[in-house]
Scaffold this motif. Structure first.
Motif, short mmCIF file in Angstrom:
data_model
loop_
_atom_site.label_atom_id
_atom_site.label_comp_id
_atom_site.label_asym_id
_atom_site.label_seq_id
_atom_site.Cartn_x
_atom_site.Cartn_y
_atom_site.Cartn_z
N ALA A 1 0.84 -1.20 0.00
CA ALA A 1 0.00 0.00 0.00
C ALA A 1 0.87 1.26 0.00
N ARG A 2 1.99 1.22 0.73
CA ARG A 2 2.86 2.40 0.78
C ARG A 2 3.50 2.67 -0.58
N ILE A 3 3.93 1.61 -1.25
CA ILE A 3 4.53 1.79 -2.58
C ILE A 3 3.49 2.29 -3.58
N ALA A 4 2.28 1.75 -3.51
CA ALA A 4 1.21 2.22 -4.40
C ALA A 4 0.90 3.69 -4.14
N LEU A 5 0.95 4.08 -2.84
CA LEU A 5 0.71 5.48 -2.50
C LEU A 5 1.80 6.38 -3.08
N GLU A 6 3.05 5.95 -3.03
CA GLU A 6 4.14 6.75 -3.61
C GLU A 6 3.99 6.88 -5.11
N LYS A 7 3.58 5.81 -5.79
CA LYS A 7 3.35 5.89 -7.24
C LYS A 7 2.24 6.88 -7.57
N LEU A 8 1.14 6.81 -6.79
CA LEU A 8 0.03 7.74 -7.03
C LEU A 8 0.48 9.18 -6.76
N LYS A 9 1.27 9.36 -5.71
CA LYS A 9 1.76 10.71 -5.38
C LYS A 9 2.59 11.28 -6.53
N LYS A 10 3.50 10.48 -7.09
CA LYS A 10 4.32 10.94 -8.22
C LYS A 10 3.47 11.25 -9.44
N LYS A 11 2.46 10.41 -9.69
CA LYS A 11 1.59 10.63 -10.85
C LYS A 11 0.83 11.95 -10.73
#
Length: 450
Positions: free
Chosen positions: A114-124
């Protein structure tokens, strides 16, 4: 002599390396590719680029390795404490006899994923500019209606209402009830923001909830809520959790408040703060007006000191105008006189070069040349005529017929009409033709004589 260990004669004796290799082969044959889940610890990456770690759970641990070529294929960076799901094969590290898993695939599991998915969404979302400071809207100084999107039964709404009632009871508060955690929370929060924007029901929005675990704040890290905040035409204050929690909604909002109480304090200033601000503004305006009046007074005094009697200035201008007119008249007369003298000088110098005089001289010269040319032509014609007459007379004297008139004749061979110059060239008995001045004779050669 009996052997010291009689059982060795009936059993196979392994070397350590053979035994470790056999165990490794048995593990590979029995388990094949396996999936393993656990927590990463003791993570290290030497200069070789390979990744070494320990995979553990609450009761056991196992060493693991990811070779560099496989590590380059991962779309995340493994870290200590991360819960992961691995795929690999069991093997024994022969140098130490350690059991280990050689991993060829790894992905985060649980909160790590979930944390990695959150970082990807944040960058996007950051790449789209949703977190840019330039797009953030200012908050209204004196909002009349405050919209709140939160749980109607939570501590957050109570804290917000308490601050607003204390600071300004005339402000209207409109609440859109929404879940702030759970599967439906993100949809209801986004719909609440859209609702206020559709109906223009508020001057500013507070979107938030009280503190909680990281999982409790998931709704405020969803793409749907972030895009709803970014698309809002009404300024939005994000008030999620406690001060240590920063969500994607905080980054997208026009203003972030660490708590719901702080959000209400940002929106509604206390009465005393307003009175102090108004008093400060009044004093500043009074001082500004005093400075302006003082500058204008000094400017007026300077202008008054520069003013004189307009009749005196008019007299000076009249005298100056008369002087200029006199000098202009004198200068004009002098210019005209100089131009006249210059014109006369040009006339005097141009007179010898009068084109009419040059034309007359050219005509006279042309007439003289014409007379001389005619005389030369006449003389040339006479000379050519005399030369022609002499040549005709000379040519006439050479005419064969004129020679025949003087008694001469021309003898030709009868056969081929060739002029006979030598008597020996004609045999005796041959016929010849003798041409006279008038007529011709046919003759036969009788003899030759010298």
């Amino acid at each position: 002599m009996q052997p010291e260990f009689p059982f060795l004669t009936t059993r196979k004796v392994y070397s350590v390396s053979e035994l470790v290799a056999s165990v490794s082969e048995l593990l590979t044959a029995h388990f094949g590719a396996i999936f393993l889940e656990g927590e990463i610890t003791n993570l290290r990456q030497p200069s070789s680029g390979h990744l070494y770690f320990t995979l553990k759970d609450t009761e056991a641990q196992l060493k693991g390795v990811v070779f560099r070529r496989q590590l380059n294929l991962f779309d995340f960076t493994p870290e200590d404490g991360m819960q992961v799901l691995c795929r690999g094969r069991l093997a024994v590290y022969e140098a130490r006899g350690d059991l280990q898993v050689i991993v060829d695939y790894m992905e985060p599991s649980g909160r790590g994923a979930a944390r990695i998915a959150l970082e990807k969404l944040k960058k996007k979302l950051a790449a789209e500019g949703l977190f840019d400071e330039a797009r953030k809207k200012p908050l209204p100084a004196l909002p009349r209606v405050i919209g709140v999107v939160t749980s109607p039964t939570g501590a957050a709404i109570r804290d917000i209402l308490k601050v607003i009632r204390k600071r300004n009871r005339k402000v209207t508060v409109r609440i859109y009830p929404a879940r702030v955690q759970g599967e439906l929370a993100a949809d209801e929060i986004a719909e609440g923001i859209a609702y206020f924007n559709r109906h223009k029901f508020a001057d500013v929005l507070i979107v938030g909830r009280g503190g909680g675990s990281a999982e409790d704040l998931d709704a405020f890290n969803t793409e749907k809520v972030v895009r709803a905040i970014a698309a809002s035409e009404i300024p939005v204050i994000s008030a999620v959790g406690h001060e240590i929690d920063i969500t994607l909604s905080d980054l997208a909002a026009d203003r972030r408040a660490p708590t719901p109480t702080a959000a209400a304090e940002i929106v509604i200033l206390e009465s005393e703060q307003w009175f102090r601000r108004i008093e400060d503004d009044r004093k500043r305006l009074v001082n500004d007006f005093r400075l302006i009046l003082q500058r204008k007074r000094l400017t007026l005094q300077g202008l008054e000191s520069q003013l004189t009697d307009p009749r005196h200035r008019l007299s000076l201008l009249r005298f100056r105008l008369d002087d200029v007119a006199t000098r202009l008249s004198s200068a004009t007369s002098l210019i005209v006189q100089n131009r006249r003298f210059a014109l006369m000088d040009y006339h005097r110098r141009l007179l010898p070069h009068n084109p009419a005089r040059s034309v007359e001289n050219l005509k006279s010269t042309l007439k003289s040349h014409h007379a001389r040319l005619q005389e030369k032509i006449r003389r040339l014609v006479d000379a050519k005529r005399n030369s022609l007459t002499h040549a005709a007379s000379l040519l006439d004297s050479y005419n064969p017929r004129n020679v025949l008139q003087r008694g001469y004749s021309i003898t030709l061979k009868e056969r081929d009409q060739i002029v006979i110059k030598d008597a020996e060239a004609v045999p005796v008995g041959e016929t010849v033709k003798v041409i006279l001045a008038r007529g011709a004779l046919g003759c036969e050669v009788k003899r030759h004589s010298s």
